[in-house]
Every structure is written in C-alpha cells, then in structure tokens.
Design an enzyme around this catalytic site. Structure first.
Site, PDB file in Angstrom:
ATOM      1  CD  GLU A 287      -7.943   1.320   1.765  1.00 21.93           C
ATOM      2  OE1 GLU A 287      -6.906   0.629   1.744  1.00 21.93           O
ATOM      3  OE2 GLU A 287      -8.036   2.377   2.398  1.00 21.93           O
TER       4      GLU A 287
ATOM      5  CD  GLU B  63      -6.043   2.527  -1.124  1.00 20.09           C
ATOM      6  OE1 GLU B  63      -6.546   3.477  -0.505  1.00 20.09           O
ATOM      7  OE2 GLU B  63      -5.013   1.933  -0.744  1.00 20.09           O
TER       8      GLU B  63
ATOM      9  CG  HIS C 170      -8.108   7.982   6.730  1.00 17.32           C
ATOM     10  ND1 HIS C 170      -8.964   6.930   6.484  1.00 17.32           N
ATOM     11  CD2 HIS C 170      -6.863   7.465   6.661  1.00 17.32           C
ATOM     12  CE1 HIS C 170      -8.248   5.823   6.286  1.00 17.32           C
ATOM     13  NE2 HIS C 170      -6.961   6.124   6.393  1.00 17.32           N
TER      14      HIS C 170
ATOM     15  CG  HIS D  69      -9.328   6.637   3.039  1.00 18.14           C
ATOM     16  ND1 HIS D  69      -8.409   7.488   2.461  1.00 18.14           N
ATOM     17  CD2 HIS D  69      -8.778   5.392   2.937  1.00 18.14           C
ATOM     18  CE1 HIS D  69      -7.357   6.787   2.054  1.00 18.14           C
ATOM     19  NE2 HIS D  69      -7.553   5.507   2.322  1.00 18.14           N
TER      20      HIS D  69
ATOM     21  CG  ASP E 260      -4.088   5.279  -0.189  1.00 22.61           C
ATOM     22  OD1 ASP E 260      -3.239   4.398  -0.397  1.00 22.61           O
ATOM     23  OD2 ASP E 260      -4.755   5.352   0.859  1.00 22.61           O
TER      24      ASP E 260
ATOM     25  CG  ASP F 226      -2.032   0.962   1.191  1.00 20.77           C
ATOM     26  OD1 ASP F 226      -1.985   1.909   0.394  1.00 20.77           O
ATOM     27  OD2 ASP F 226      -2.985   0.806   1.995  1.00 20.77           O
TER      28      ASP F 226
END
Length: 300
Positions: A191, A286, A166, A158, A98, A87
């Site tokens: 994700e 993700e 977040h 998020h 992300d 990640d």
C-alpha cells in the site's frame, strides 16, 4: 509458512469478494456524502457477498492518512475538492485480504492518486519470491519521487494471515536497509501512500480513536460490559472493530458506560487516527498479493 491449497482458496475467495466490493464502491463515493454512509455501504456489500469485514471500512480524508472509520452517529461528510482514501478488508474463515482506493476530487489529488497507482503497478510487475524488502521500498519510493511527490516514510504494507491483518512482516514504502525478504507462498498487502513534495511525509498519532481491537479478556464490573466483551470475543477475535458494530448488543442506556469500562480496563485497545505531520493531503492505493517464485498473483 506457505499456505496449503485449501487455505489459498479461502484467500482467493476473500480477495474476489473484496475486489467486487471495491469496484462497486469506486462509483459510489462522492463529494458531500456522509462518511458513515460509505462505511456502512462497503461493509454491507462485503456481508451480502458472503464475507465478513476484516476491519471497519476506513474513510480517511485529506491529511488523515489512515484509521478513521465513522463512530456511532457520525455527521462528518466528504468535503468538496477532497482526497478520500477508502480502505477495506474481507475475511473468509479468518483469511484476510486488504485493498484500498482513493476518490480524489481535485487535480492535485488525482495526480497523487495516479502516482500511488503507478508505484503499486511497478511493484506488482517486479516483485517475486526472495525479493529484499529494501528493494521493494526503493522501487516504490523511486516511482513516487520521479513524479514529483513523496512517499509517507513511516507507513508500510504488511503480511496478512488467518485472523491477522498485520502478520509480522512490514513492507516499506521507502528504500533502506531491511534484511528480510518476501517469501514465496506468503500473502502481503502492498500500500503506497503519496503526499506532496513540501510535506514532512510522515504520519503522527492524533488523539482521535475510532477503531478498536480485543486486547485481553478480563473480568468486568458490570453485566453490560461482560456481555459486550463476550460479543467482541465471539465475533471479532483478534480483528479490529468499530464501536458502531456494537450498537444493540446491550441496552442503549448502558452502551457508553459498558464500552468505557472495557477501554479503561484495557480489555480493548484503540488505534489512533494517523495524520500527516504537516497536514498535507495523502493518497493511497492497495492490493493483496500472493508471492510466487517468478512474480505474484494479485488476489484483490
């Protein structure tokens, strides 16, 4: 609040760097590789391409679902036959994207990974502005369960923002009553996390902490702690960091004491490593999406 053209361009630049890094890392990760080598390779690529890591590269193995990055001097390796989630995040002028992929070295792991990928693709193909969060979670959950697996029910996607990973809205991976909706012009990281049908399908905090964030600037007892805190404030602001990123900020013999002072005084906080409650393996993928009225733009 929707972003303006200049801000969206920074999100796109961030996403491009992250996409290129992820694809290079896919072919890099292998069994028996030191985890710290994966972390440092990914973070180095991000910097080489003109971005900054938005958070430490996470390499979470098997039942570890998230939040593991190598501490200083880490000797852990990627085990043979394991399911390794990588990640990574990039920030450009604070604008965060992300992404994650799973390197699976077993048939079971590959099947879980393919399921997570299908769930993410299904959501990307169907998401649009004003879509209810419960419908998003339901699409992800149904896709995963139809392939004989379970979604992790207490891990979410998020919203992201400037210097915020977040940014206030959680995107569920399961169905349920969630009154909010995704908004056109906003940016969200989606994700799906997938585990085995016999798993509890929830994560718990482990006692291990490897990722930290500035909590509050405080006066410190030692000059070394003061210098370390100043470095954190200047370089990471509200974003997470790894302890290994602080190596060399103060003399080596002062590092441990200074770091401990910051943690025990609550100048910095830690994120517990998440572990699946029944110790079953987890796969994750993700993407970061810009939501539009009729669909989305995949930034990563």
């Amino acid at each position: 609040m929707p972003y303006d053209k200049e801000e969206l361009e920074k999100f796109r630049q961030s996403g491009k760097i992250l996409r290129e890094t992820r694809e290079e890392m896919r072919s890099y990760v292998r069994e028996n590789m030191p985890i710290i080598e994966v972390c440092e390779k990914a973070e180095g690529l991000i910097r080489q391409k003109g971005g900054k890591p938005a958070f430490p590269c996470n390499v979470s193995i098997n039942e570890v679902a998230a939040h593991y990055t190598s501490p200083p001097g880490d000797i852990a390796r990627i085990p043979e036959g394991s399911t390794a989630k990588v990640d990574i995040g990039v920030q450009v002028d604070g604008y965060v994207t992300d992404t994650a992929f799973t390197s699976a070295f077993s048939a079971e792991g590959r099947s879980m990974t393919a399921t997570a990928e299908l769930a993410l693709k299904t959501l990307i193909d169907n998401i649009h502005g004003d879509m209810a969060l419960g419908k998003i979670g339901g699409l992800i959950e149904t896709t995963i369960r139809n392939r004989g697996f379970k979604p992790i029910n207490n891990l979410t996607g998020h919203s992201v923002g400037r210097y915020l990973i977040h940014a206030g809205t959680s995107i569920p991976n399961v169905s349920g009553f969630y009154p909010n909706k995704v908004k056109t012009g906003e940016v969200y990281a989606i994700e799906p996390f997938v585990t085995l049908p016999e798993a509890a399908a929830r994560v718990e905090d482990s006692p291990k902490i490897t990722i930290y964030r500035l909590l509050k600037a405080k006066s410190t007892k030692s000059e070394a702690a003061k210098k370390m805190l100043k470095h954190i404030e200047t370089n990471f602001r509200t974003l997470p960091f790894a302890e290994r990123w602080l190596i060399g900020v103060v003399p080596a013999e002062q590092h441990k004491v200074a770091f401990k002072e910051l943690f025990t005084s609550k100048a910095i906080m830690g994120y517990p490593v998440f572990v699946e409650a029944t110790k079953k393996p987890v796969a994750q993928v993700e993407h970061t999406l810009l939501i539009k009225d009729e669909g989305c733009e995949v930034l990563t």
